[in-house]
Motif scaffolding. Sequence first.
Motif, PDB file in Angstrom:
ATOM      1  N   ASN A  43      15.083 -21.219  34.567  1.00 35.81           N
ATOM      2  CA  ASN A  43      15.681 -21.915  33.418  1.00 35.81           C
ATOM      3  C   ASN A  43      15.603 -23.430  33.594  1.00 35.81           C
ATOM      4  N   ASN A  46      12.051 -24.451  33.019  1.00 30.00           N
ATOM      5  CA  ASN A  46      11.768 -24.449  31.580  1.00 30.00           C
ATOM      6  C   ASN A  46      12.278 -25.725  30.915  1.00 30.00           C
ATOM      7  N   ASP A  47      13.505 -26.109  31.265  1.00 32.92           N
ATOM      8  CA  ASP A  47      14.077 -27.336  30.700  1.00 32.92           C
ATOM      9  C   ASP A  47      13.241 -28.556  31.088  1.00 32.92           C
ATOM     10  N   CYS A 140       6.286 -24.827  23.670  1.00 37.56           N
ATOM     11  CA  CYS A 140       6.874 -26.172  23.637  1.00 37.56           C
ATOM     12  C   CYS A 140       6.176 -27.106  22.656  1.00 37.56           C
TER      13      CYS A 140
END
Length: 394
Positions: A43, A46-47, A140
């Motif tokens: 996570n 991903n950020d 993205c």
Amino acid sequence: MTRLHSNPPFHAEHVGSILRPKALLEKRAQFEAQQCTKQELVNAENDAIAAVVKLQQDCGMRTITDGEMRRTFFFEGMFENLEGMTFVPNTPIEHFKAYLPYVAFYVMAGLSEVPSTYTTGKIKRTKGVHTEDFKYLKSCVKPEDVKHLKVNMLSPIWLHLRHGPEHTYDHSVYKNDDEYFRDLIQAYREEINELYELGCRNIQIDDPSFCFFCAQSMLDGMTKAGVDHAALLDKYISWYNVMTRDRPDDLVIGVHMCRGNYKGLHYCEGGYEAIAKKVFVDMDVDCFYLEYDDNRAGSFEPLQHLPLGKVVVLGLVTTKNGVLESASDIKSRVEEAVEVMVNGHPERSREDALKQISVSPQCGFASTVDGNPISEEEQRLKLELVVSVARMLW
């Protein structure tokens, strides 16, 4: 080999890795200390990727990477994810070729063991290597921008150059280099094909090996060790050409060459004269990302051998420190490179030469998770500088 491709690189390029943000570094440390779950780390990655995509877009870059946020080292990914390959955390230093510039660094540091990968069985690609990462990167950006995404992939010759035929593969599995590379290159072809099916149109092969062939210290060491470096270079080029053979016209495959990039350090010096004629002419790739941020890379004269139809990406902005280069100085250096190419073999017009050139940082900003001695703000300014120079020239 030269081909006319329908999706050439942009004139402002980005090599690949970006400084890891503090939050990601902290989460990685927590994961290594078993203080968070793998999903929590994913996570955070991903950020970080979403943020680094925005950074590149805000700077005006059109070619976008994931910044290698999921990697500890630039060379992670390919080999350890293929069936038949085994990660060996304590590979004896004696199993590395002592003439390699970075191996000499290991020896000077007093290391007796270094992690590496060894081929213990028949090589097969049983799952995607970079495909899942590419799928997230696609999420993205807008659908129309997917064609601008770039995947960084480690060179297929990486392990063979560092270990030689003696310690790259189990000889009960592969009798010789040809058998080893036949299966390895097939795995690369399968990975490239699936990435293309997912929408990837730009693949960068990261390969310091070719710059090592420019270092006289390595060439002397190979000769002393009884290795025919000219024949080995020819062999590597031939396997590259098998890997890239029959690729779609709108798939760009480039090769990034550098002389080492560890916390702002480099491992060797030497201009491209030693390899330019063979590599630029004979290797079937679309572009070459070349390090040219200081005099360790020599002059632009080797660019006289660049064929028509291929692109050279000049790494004129250093990632090894935060000092911001002058836009006018970079423009002047591009003009110098153009002049060499105009009078090269074959000759070409100034306009055509300029079309064959792009500009970029000389390497990634963080080939390892530690990053280079440069701040995030300095990194942003350098990316913006690359775009600014490209707008001035093109």
